[in-house]
Design an enzyme around this catalytic site. Sequence first.
Site, mmCIF file in Angstrom:
data_model
loop_
_atom_site.group_PDB
_atom_site.id
_atom_site.type_symbol
_atom_site.label_atom_id
_atom_site.label_comp_id
_atom_site.label_asym_id
_atom_site.label_seq_id
_atom_site.Cartn_x
_atom_site.Cartn_y
_atom_site.Cartn_z
ATOM 1 C CG HIS A 52 5.700 14.920 -10.809
ATOM 2 N ND1 HIS A 52 5.343 16.185 -10.409
ATOM 3 C CD2 HIS A 52 5.643 14.151 -9.696
ATOM 4 C CE1 HIS A 52 5.082 16.177 -9.105
ATOM 5 N NE2 HIS A 52 5.252 14.950 -8.657
ATOM 6 C CG HIS A 54 6.014 10.491 -6.306
ATOM 7 N ND1 HIS A 54 6.817 11.276 -5.507
ATOM 8 C CD2 HIS A 54 5.098 11.339 -6.852
ATOM 9 C CE1 HIS A 54 6.400 12.544 -5.553
ATOM 10 N NE2 HIS A 54 5.360 12.607 -6.373
ATOM 11 C CG LEU A 55 10.242 5.488 -9.892
ATOM 12 C CD1 LEU A 55 11.577 5.337 -10.613
ATOM 13 C CD2 LEU A 55 9.183 4.605 -10.555
ATOM 14 C CG ASN A 86 8.327 12.319 -2.426
ATOM 15 O OD1 ASN A 86 8.637 11.675 -3.428
ATOM 16 N ND2 ASN A 86 7.066 12.499 -2.074
ATOM 17 C CG ASP A 146 6.240 16.722 -5.867
ATOM 18 O OD1 ASP A 146 5.434 17.645 -5.972
ATOM 19 O OD2 ASP A 146 5.899 15.530 -5.847
ATOM 20 C CG HIS A 226 1.506 18.809 -8.958
ATOM 21 N ND1 HIS A 226 1.628 19.965 -8.228
ATOM 22 C CD2 HIS A 226 2.214 17.865 -8.283
ATOM 23 C CE1 HIS A 226 2.366 19.726 -7.165
ATOM 24 N NE2 HIS A 226 2.740 18.468 -7.178
ATOM 25 C CG ASN A 272 -0.920 18.375 -1.972
ATOM 26 O OD1 ASN A 272 -1.538 19.367 -2.360
ATOM 27 N ND2 ASN A 272 0.105 18.444 -1.154
ATOM 28 C CG ASP A 299 1.999 13.901 -8.571
ATOM 29 O OD1 ASP A 299 2.940 13.299 -8.013
ATOM 30 O OD2 ASP A 299 1.268 14.714 -7.968
ATOM 31 C CG HIS A 303 0.175 6.651 -1.334
ATOM 32 N ND1 HIS A 303 1.270 7.040 -0.595
ATOM 33 C CD2 HIS A 303 -0.221 7.755 -2.017
ATOM 34 C CE1 HIS A 303 1.524 8.327 -0.815
ATOM 35 N NE2 HIS A 303 0.647 8.781 -1.686
HETATM 36 O O1 DOR Z 1 -0.630 13.765 -4.255
HETATM 37 C C1 DOR Z 1 0.577 13.852 -4.116
HETATM 38 N N1 DOR Z 1 1.318 12.770 -3.805
HETATM 39 N N2 DOR Z 1 1.151 15.035 -4.237
HETATM 40 C C2 DOR Z 1 2.447 15.238 -3.934
HETATM 41 O O2 DOR Z 1 2.894 16.345 -4.059
HETATM 42 C C3 DOR Z 1 3.272 14.132 -3.436
HETATM 43 C C4 DOR Z 1 2.740 12.834 -3.849
HETATM 44 C C5 DOR Z 1 3.327 11.668 -3.109
HETATM 45 O O3 DOR Z 1 4.546 11.619 -2.919
HETATM 46 O O4 DOR Z 1 2.574 10.777 -2.722
HETATM 47 ZN ZN ZN Z 2 3.669 17.653 -5.701
#
Ligand code: DOR
Ligand code: ZN
Length: 421
Positions: A52, A54-55, A86, A146, A226, A272, A299, A303
């Site tokens: 899990h 996020h790139l 996503n 997700d 998660h 989240n 996860d 950001h």
């Molecule tokens: O905290 C989170 N950030 N939960 C998620 O389900 C998505 C993720 C994100 O893409 O930033």
């Molecule tokens: Zn998630």
Amino acid sequence: MSSYVLRNVSVLGGAPANLMLRDGLISDLPDISAEYIDATGLVALPGLVDLHTHLREPGREDAETVETGSRSAALGGYTAVCAMANTSPVADTAGVVEQVWRLGREAGLVDVQPIGAVTVGLAGKQLAELGAMATSAANVRIFSDDGFCVADPRLMRRALEYVKAFDGIIAQHAEEPRLTEGAQMHEGEVSTRLGLTGWPAVAEEAIIARDVLLAEHVGSRLHVCHVSTAGSVEVLRQAKARGVRVTAEVTPHHLLLTDDLAASYDPVFKVNPPLRTAGDVAALREALVEGVIDVVATDHAPHAVEDKECEWAYARPGMLGLETALSIVISVLGERWDLIAERMSRTPARIAGLAGHGTDLAVGSPANLTLVDPSARWVVDPAELASRSRNTPYSGTTLPGRIVATFLRGEPTVLDGKAVK
Ligand code: DOR
Ligand code: ZN
């Protein structure tokens, strides 16, 4: 291809011995041109595998790219990561998953396995082209919306039915949206005190309960992203006892941090699902040791500054994870190397079907491994992380265990604690 001899390395905490890496494999054939690396005091683990990550590429290259995220992963001891769907555009077509897969190959720091979206645009209305993604060059096996929950039970059922044909997996972000409207943090004593709208545990537990029943009915594989509550652990425990094909992950932050951190109003702690209570943390740790929770997944959610350093209510949820995951897990589980290898390498590799990862460090196996210095302590400095973002909740914290080197198919991606490229 170069050959390496890792001198005096302790495989999974065992007696020190030399480990030879040759032609991409662990070997017992001597090579006089081999380079010697002094690994005295270092522990070798099979390369970590993240289910899990996020790139952010395509679309939010200001927060992370496949390359910067891959470097972050290698520095964290990973040799493979599963890239969440996503992105922008969403990874809901063969074209986008192939793009991510290709960018991963070009970066060449970890194997990047794209996850495909379950629904078009993550909108929860219409199934994405799951078959086309599965038969694409990216060979997608895991599908997830997700960030959002596949809330419609009929769509969830259809998705489970669809992937059954090729033994695919639906990875669910379990959050009943009607129960979390406007939610800012875990619903409990702290949210009441702070006057912030709560995200109740039952919003997660209700979806997991529903989904294990759907997965049981269809006979398909469900993976729960998660997991964050003690109640979810109980639902999973019962489902597994009945033989439902369900697996589950927990993040390092849900194993360590609690909801009272929200009292700082520092959005770095907004995530989240939200940070929960000490009781939940204890239940998650126990479930991880027992195997009710199968794996640790980061996860990793980079950001950009403007999305994170703002008022709590406007900040995006998510925290960095790749470069600190192993240290957090060591601080939670202790130096239980075989258990760590199971939860962070072998089992995630098996779930994702990543052949060549999570294999024993035995002669003939692909040389995907990482070397950890368990005695090292390090202070997390966000400016020193390889991620393009800075949103680590551990800034200034001293953590145990340092990644000294990582090898992908026998070639170093990290040496002396630094990325090779
Ligand atoms: O905290 C989170 N950030 N939960 C998620 O389900 C998505 C993720 C994100 O893409 O930033
Ligand atoms: Zn998630």
